[in-house]
Structure formats: structure tokens, C-alpha cells
Design a protein around this motif. Structure first.
Motif, short mmCIF file in Angstrom:
data_model
loop_
_atom_site.label_atom_id
_atom_site.label_comp_id
_atom_site.label_asym_id
_atom_site.label_seq_id
_atom_site.Cartn_x
_atom_site.Cartn_y
_atom_site.Cartn_z
N LEU A 243 -2.04 67.11 94.10
CA LEU A 243 -0.71 67.70 93.99
C LEU A 243 0.12 66.94 92.96
N LEU A 244 0.71 67.67 92.02
CA LEU A 244 1.67 67.10 91.07
C LEU A 244 2.95 67.93 91.14
N LYS A 245 3.92 67.40 91.84
CA LYS A 245 5.19 68.11 92.00
C LYS A 245 6.24 67.50 91.08
N THR A 246 6.76 68.30 90.17
CA THR A 246 7.79 67.90 89.21
C THR A 246 7.44 66.59 88.52
N ILE A 247 6.20 66.50 88.05
CA ILE A 247 5.73 65.33 87.31
C ILE A 247 5.53 65.67 85.84
N VAL A 279 8.68 77.10 85.37
CA VAL A 279 7.93 77.67 84.25
C VAL A 279 8.91 78.42 83.36
N SER A 280 8.95 78.07 82.10
CA SER A 280 9.91 78.64 81.16
C SER A 280 9.56 80.07 80.82
N ARG A 281 10.57 80.92 80.71
CA ARG A 281 10.39 82.33 80.34
C ARG A 281 11.43 82.71 79.30
N PHE A 282 11.05 83.65 78.46
CA PHE A 282 11.97 84.17 77.46
C PHE A 282 13.03 85.05 78.13
N SER A 329 12.57 78.76 94.08
CA SER A 329 12.93 77.44 93.55
C SER A 329 12.10 77.12 92.32
N MET A 330 10.79 76.95 92.48
CA MET A 330 9.91 76.63 91.35
C MET A 330 8.68 77.52 91.43
N SER A 331 7.77 77.32 90.49
CA SER A 331 6.51 78.06 90.51
C SER A 331 5.39 77.15 91.00
N VAL A 332 4.41 77.76 91.66
CA VAL A 332 3.22 77.05 92.11
C VAL A 332 2.07 77.44 91.19
N LEU A 333 1.55 76.47 90.44
CA LEU A 333 0.43 76.70 89.53
C LEU A 333 -0.82 76.10 90.17
N GLU A 334 -1.89 76.86 90.20
CA GLU A 334 -3.15 76.39 90.79
C GLU A 334 -4.25 76.42 89.73
N ALA A 335 -5.02 75.33 89.66
CA ALA A 335 -6.08 75.20 88.67
C ALA A 335 -7.30 74.56 89.32
N VAL A 336 -8.46 74.78 88.68
CA VAL A 336 -9.71 74.18 89.14
C VAL A 336 -10.41 73.57 87.93
N PRO A 337 -11.29 72.58 88.18
CA PRO A 337 -12.03 71.99 87.06
C PRO A 337 -12.91 73.04 86.37
N ALA A 338 -12.92 73.01 85.06
CA ALA A 338 -13.86 73.84 84.31
C ALA A 338 -15.24 73.20 84.41
N PRO A 339 -16.30 74.02 84.49
CA PRO A 339 -17.64 73.46 84.63
C PRO A 339 -18.05 72.68 83.38
N VAL A 340 -18.87 71.69 83.56
CA VAL A 340 -19.38 70.87 82.46
C VAL A 340 -20.81 71.29 82.16
N THR A 341 -21.07 71.67 80.92
CA THR A 341 -22.41 72.08 80.50
C THR A 341 -22.84 71.23 79.31
N ASP A 342 -23.95 70.53 79.44
CA ASP A 342 -24.47 69.67 78.36
C ASP A 342 -23.42 68.67 77.89
N GLY A 343 -22.68 68.16 78.86
CA GLY A 343 -21.69 67.14 78.52
C GLY A 343 -20.39 67.68 77.98
N HIS A 344 -20.26 69.02 77.91
CA HIS A 344 -19.03 69.61 77.39
C HIS A 344 -18.37 70.45 78.46
N VAL A 345 -17.04 70.44 78.46
CA VAL A 345 -16.30 71.26 79.41
C VAL A 345 -16.33 72.70 78.93
#
Length: 369
Positions: A243-247, A279-282, A329-345
């Protein structure tokens, strides 16, 4: 020839209200004096109130009258003042108290007086005023101001918790690392909601030292440990959720990416990252994130980012952004690690299954460059 200005007295009045700093400063002093706390049982004569809060009766009357004219406090009889709905959240015991949210801190005030420097150069006014110091490095050397800042930052947590809990699914998670956790009030709320969850709080030693008392009062100390250190160093490894809240908004892209890369190094392939930010919006809609963006410019050197900018930043650190869920109040962003193939993300193909496990204990994290 330029067009003749339109006569609009309402706009002049509104601009005067928006540009005024007398009322905001007076509100902050009333918070420092805990005036609202002494009016909980009803209105008081100003001489009695002044004795209780340690103020000059005549001066306190002038400040309260200025605020009463804006609906904050009310003068029910000559020199007798009470609370209004707008003054209620200034009470320390209010469920969504903002009393600690408005400290008058000279390092900040001196910086705002040099905001022109930031707008002309893109550099922080804080660094300009304080000899190039970064905001958090400065406060690490000034314990009293640091405590006031942390209390200010944490005072909004009850409101943010109320808005994000309905969209933040932690039911399957068993371990969580709160990166830059402050005093732990936010994660205490998460632990109270999820009784099977265990957490590790990570922040600078002088900050996280305040957390055990907060966790004890919340009744969750037995499910939470604290680690003191910098979040630019290795993080506790193997948690289900980071968790990274307002960091991230506090830092420019290079350092924000560095923080996220540290998270990526600690995360399992099926870990999840949760970022709580504006999250900034136009557009011309009113948005707290837009206002906080100016604060980030003036004080921290970071910025509020768009969804695409978050996606790019996360991708650079080895994550795929799955979803962005706005709240009031704020937005909740969720992410997961991208898979690593042959040493590359590579491009991630989907989320991972949260798994149990207790975080290991490498050097923890905090808020210093």
C-alpha cells in the motif's frame, strides 16, 4: 482594442473571499487554541473562554467575530460564542475532526510566501527558502514540526477510509506492507475492517515510533509490526499487498519510479500494489487534486499525475495498472507485477492470486531521499 471589462460585483466579492488569507489563518489559530473543544457543552462568554484557552479576551472576540461572519462559530449574545455546523469538525472528538489538519507551521508559511519562485522556475519554494533542503529532510531535524505535520496528514484518514473501504477489496489478503505509513492510523482502520489481515508499517524511525500507541488504542497492535527506515531502501519482501497512500505525489518521476522499483523488488509475482492518490483530469471541475498539485509543486517537488502518467510510471517500474477507481476523496489505483520473460519485464496479462505469507525483514522504508 481590448474589450471593456464587464461590471460584475459578485465576481469581485467572490475573488476577494478566495484570495483572503485572514480567515484561513484565523481558523488555524482557533484550532491551535482548541476553541471548539471548550464550546462542546454550549456557548460561553468570551472572558471565560479566553481563560480556558489562554487567550486575550478582546483579541479572541475579534477573531471569533470574523469567523462568525462566515458561519464558523456564532455570537449568540454580545461576546458570547458557540458552535455552528461548520465549527463542529474543529472539535477534537468529532468523528471526522479536522482540528489537526490546519497547523500554522512557519517553514510552510515562509515557503508559500515565495510561491512566485516555484511558478517561475518549477522548483520548490520550500527548497528556495530553506537552503535547498527537501521537505522531509528538514522535518526530520525538527521533531516538533514533524509531529505536527504527521498529525495534519493523518487527520484526514477517517474520511479517506470511509470513502475507499467500499472499493478496496482486501478480503483474500493476509499480509500487507504500508509503505510510508506515518503513525499508522490508516492501516489501523484497514485491520479493524479485515480481522485476518496482518500488516507491517514502514516509515522513517522518528515517524513510525509514534505508531505503536496508535495501533494499541485501535486494538490492532497484535497484528501489526513497525519497521523504521527509508523507502528508497529495500522493503519487507513477500507481502500479498503493498500500500502506498499519498506517497507518490510527493516525488518527481525519477524518485517516484525508484520507490516503485523497490516495491517491485520486494513483491511476489502474485502480489498486488494499491496506490491511493488524487488523479489529475482535464477540465474546469473543482478537484482537490488540482489544489494539492500546487502544494506538491511548492513544498515537495512532486506532482499530481494523470491516469496515463501513472500507467507509464508503473510500467517503468515493472507493474501493469489494472484499474483506477475514483472515490469522493481520492482514487484507488491497483497494479500487479508484469511477468518476467528471459530476464525482461513483459506486458502483464492479468492479476495474481493473493497468497498467505509473512513479510521478511530486509531494511524497511520511509520518506527520505
Amino acid at each position: 482594442m481590448s474589450a471593456t471589462p464587464r461590471i460584475d460585483l459578485a465576481s469581485v466579492t467572490r475573488l476577494t473571499e478566495l484570495a483572503d488569507y485572514i480567515v484561513p489563518f484565523t481558523i488555524r489559530v482557533m484550532c491551535d487554541l482548541a476553541v471548539a473543544d471548550h464550546l462542546v457543552d454550549g456557548p460561553l462568554p468570551v472572558d471565560v473562554l479566553a481563560r480556558r484557552v489562554g487567550a486575550h479576551p478582546g483579541a479572541l472576540t475579534r477573531g471569533l467575530r470574523a469567523l462568525a461572519g462566515r458561519g464558523i462559530f456564532t455570537e449568540v449574545e454580545p461576546e458570547v460564542f458557540g458552535l455552528t455546523p461548520l465549527a463542529e469538525p474543529l472539535r477534537s472528538d468529532h468523528p471526522f475532526s479536522v482540528r489537526e489538519c490546519f497547523p500554522l507551521m512557519p517553514p510552510d508559511i515562509y515557503s508559500w510566501a515565495r510561491l512566485t519562485h516555484s511558478l517561475r522556475t518549477g522548483e520548490t519554494a520550500f527548497g528556495h527558502v530553506h537552503g535547498g533542503a527537501h521537505y522531509y529532510d528538514h522535518f526530520a531535524k525538527h521533531p516538533y514540526e514533524c509531529v505536527r505535520f504527521e498529525k495534519s496528514a493523518e487527520s484526514v484518514n477517517p474520511f479517506v477510509l470511509r470513502t475507499v473501504l467500499p472499493v478496496l477489496d482486501l478480503a483474500a489478503a493476509r499480509t500487507l506492507v504500508d509503505v510510508g505509513a506515518g503513525h499508522g492510523t490508516f492501516v489501523a482502520g484497514l485491520l479493524a475492517r479485515h480481522p485476518r489481515l496482518r500488516a507491517t508499517l514502514v516509515d522513517l524511525p522518528h515517524v513510525v515510533a509514534e505508531a505503536p500507541a496508535v495501533l494499541e488504542r485501535a486494538g490492532v497492535a497484535d497484528r501489526c509490526e513497525t519497521r523504521g527506515g527509508s523507502f528508497f531502501d529495500p522493503l519487507p519482501a513477500g507481502a500479498d499487498v503493498y500500500l502506498l497512500k499519498t506517497i507518490i505525489h510527493d516525488w518527481p518521476d525519477d524518485k517516484a519510479a525508484r520507490i516503485l522499483r523497490n516495491v517491485r523488488a520486494a513483491a511476489r509475482p502474485d502480489s498486488r500494489v494499491v496506490i491511493i492518490e488524487s488523479v489529475s483530469r482535464f477540465g474546469n471541475h473543482d478537484d482537490t487534486g488540482k489544489v494539492m498539485d500546487v502544494k506538491a509543486l511548492a513544498l515537495f517537488g512532486g506532482r499530481t499525475r494523470t491516469e496515463d502518467e501513472f500507467r507509464g510510471l508503473l510500467g517503468e517500474a515493472g507493474f501493469q495498472l489494472l484499474r483506477v477507481t475514483p472515490t469522493s476523496s481520492m482514487s484507488v489505483l491497483e497494479a500487479v507485477p508484469a511477468p518476467v520473460t528471459d530476464g525482461h519485464v513483459g506486458a502483464a496479462t492479468g492479476g495474481g492470486r493473493p497468497a498467505a505469507g509473512v513479510p521478511a525483514a530486509p531494511t524497511p522504508a520511509g520518506r527520505t531521499a
